[in-house]
Enzyme design. Structure first.
Site, short mmCIF file in Angstrom:
data_model
loop_
_atom_site.label_atom_id
_atom_site.label_comp_id
_atom_site.label_asym_id
_atom_site.label_seq_id
_atom_site.Cartn_x
_atom_site.Cartn_y
_atom_site.Cartn_z
N ARG A 234 0.92 -1.22 0.21
CA ARG A 234 -0.11 0.12 0.08
C ARG A 234 0.76 1.39 -0.38
O ARG A 234 2.36 1.12 1.01
CB ARG A 234 -0.96 0.05 1.45
CG ARG A 234 -1.51 -1.38 1.47
CD ARG A 234 -2.89 -1.24 0.48
NE ARG A 234 -3.91 -0.84 0.55
CZ ARG A 234 -5.09 -0.69 -0.72
NH1 ARG A 234 -4.09 -0.80 -1.61
NH2 ARG A 234 -5.79 -0.18 -0.50
N GLU A 263 -4.22 6.51 -5.80
CA GLU A 263 -4.72 5.45 -7.48
C GLU A 263 -4.51 5.97 -8.09
O GLU A 263 -4.79 6.89 -8.62
CB GLU A 263 -6.14 5.12 -7.38
CG GLU A 263 -6.45 3.84 -7.30
CD GLU A 263 -5.82 3.05 -6.32
OE1 GLU A 263 -5.46 2.00 -7.52
OE2 GLU A 263 -5.21 2.38 -5.67
N HIS A 283 0.18 -0.18 -10.40
CA HIS A 283 -1.13 -1.00 -9.16
C HIS A 283 -1.35 -1.92 -10.10
O HIS A 283 -2.82 -2.32 -10.62
CB HIS A 283 -2.30 0.30 -9.25
CG HIS A 283 -2.91 -0.19 -7.16
ND1 HIS A 283 -3.82 -0.33 -6.60
CD2 HIS A 283 -2.72 -1.99 -7.12
CE1 HIS A 283 -3.90 -0.87 -5.67
NE2 HIS A 283 -3.35 -1.65 -5.72
#
Length: 317
Positions: A234, A263, A283
């Site tokens: 994360r 994001e 990601h």
């Protein structure tokens, strides 16, 4: 009950149709939205009459949750759940995740990023296309290196196993020691010792109040100048502004980063975009064809088991 999947799960529609059959056969209504939206008003429309929601990693803020008075359960097609508003806890909504679906996918990307940094794969690709040679591109091997695994849950332990197969020595840090990791030969140490003594540091922590900014500038400065940091966990567990500064000051050799403070798309002024010796990916660690199918199956299983009165994979917000 009305069950709504409010964003795509990156699997063919025929997979969704097959997985939803059991819900429909149990007498419940199933509605599928095949487009992703971050528009709050559109999200409110999608969730307003839902009894059960199925989401992936799209944020589900409190202001959306509060417009769904019938909401009883949320099934998250993701391991992390910090993107779900805390109002779900206040309203006693059952929240389940899909932990385990991407263990192998994440572990393999960690290895890929490490190899890229240590063997200059991206740089080599660029150089050869420009008529260049091997000059300045001799890299290092994983064999014989010390790998520090920060967070030794299922993904951390699988990653450790892959590094061990490549001949690395393992150090580990976690609040609870994992017996499986110990069987791999992992030695548990305090976090500062791990940062000092590892050639490769791979992060596998969840994001919560205790881990936010856990890898601080002070801890980054403990690392060797020849070491690399990999984060496929994360983004918020690292002080990423400090990491960019450490990289630009050449206090560590490089970083492979798949997760950020937001994001993607990442703003053009985000510090890591302009940091030296970085390999950045958008990601994607969790995303393989195999893992996407597994997570869809787990996400639907969560709903089916909840409807049967035997909920599984419950998480605490």
């Amino acid at each position: 009950m009305k069950v709504k999947l409010i964003e795509p799960l990156v699997v063919p529609k025929e997979v969704i149709d097959k997985l939803s059959e059991e819900i429909i056969n149990m007498g419940h209504e199933f509605i599928y939205y095949d487009t992703k939206t971050t528009d709050i008003e559109e999200m409110k429309k999608r969730v307003s009459d839902a009894d059960i929601l199925m989401i992936a990693n799209n944020p589900l803020p409190n202001e959306v949750i509060e417009t769904a008075p019938n909401l009883k359960m949320i099934s998250i097609a993701f391991t992390g759940f910090d993107h779900v508003g805390k109002l779900a806890k206040e309203k006693n909504i059952t929240v389940c995740n899909a932990a385990g679906y991407a263990n192998n996918a994440v572990a393999e990307l960690v290895i890929g990023l490490t190899l890229d940094l240590m063997r200059n794969i991206n740089k080599c690709n660029s150089v050869i296309r420009k008529g260049g040679t091997i000059a300045g591109l001799i890299g290092g091997e994983i064999k014989g290196k010390t790998v520090g695994i920060v967070g030794t849950g299922r993904i951390g332990t699988m990653t450790a196993n892959l590094f061990k197969c490549m001949g690395a020595t393992l150090l580990g840090y976690d609040v609870v020691e994992n017996e499986e990791a110990k069987k791999l030969g992992m030695k548990y140490v305090e976090i500062d010792e791990l940062m000092k003594n590892s050639d490769i540091v791979s992060l596998h922590l969840p994001l919560d109040e205790t881990t936010k900014g856990f890898i601080s500038r002070e801890r980054l400065e403990l690392m060797k100048e020849t070491s690399v940091l990999i984060n496929c966990a994360r983004g918020g567990v690292v002080d990423n502004k400090a990491l960019a500064e450490i990289l630009n000051e050449e206090k560590i050799a490089g970083a492979g980063i798949d997760v950020f403070d937001m994001e993607p798309p990442i703003p053009s002024d985000y510090p890591l975009l302009n940091a030296k010796n970085t390999i950045l990916t958008p990601h994607v660690a969790f995303a393989s064809h195999e893992s996407m199918k597994i997570r869809a199956e787990i996400t639907f299983d969560n709903v089916v088991n909840y409807l049967k009165g035997t909920p599984i994979n419950i998480v605490k917000l």
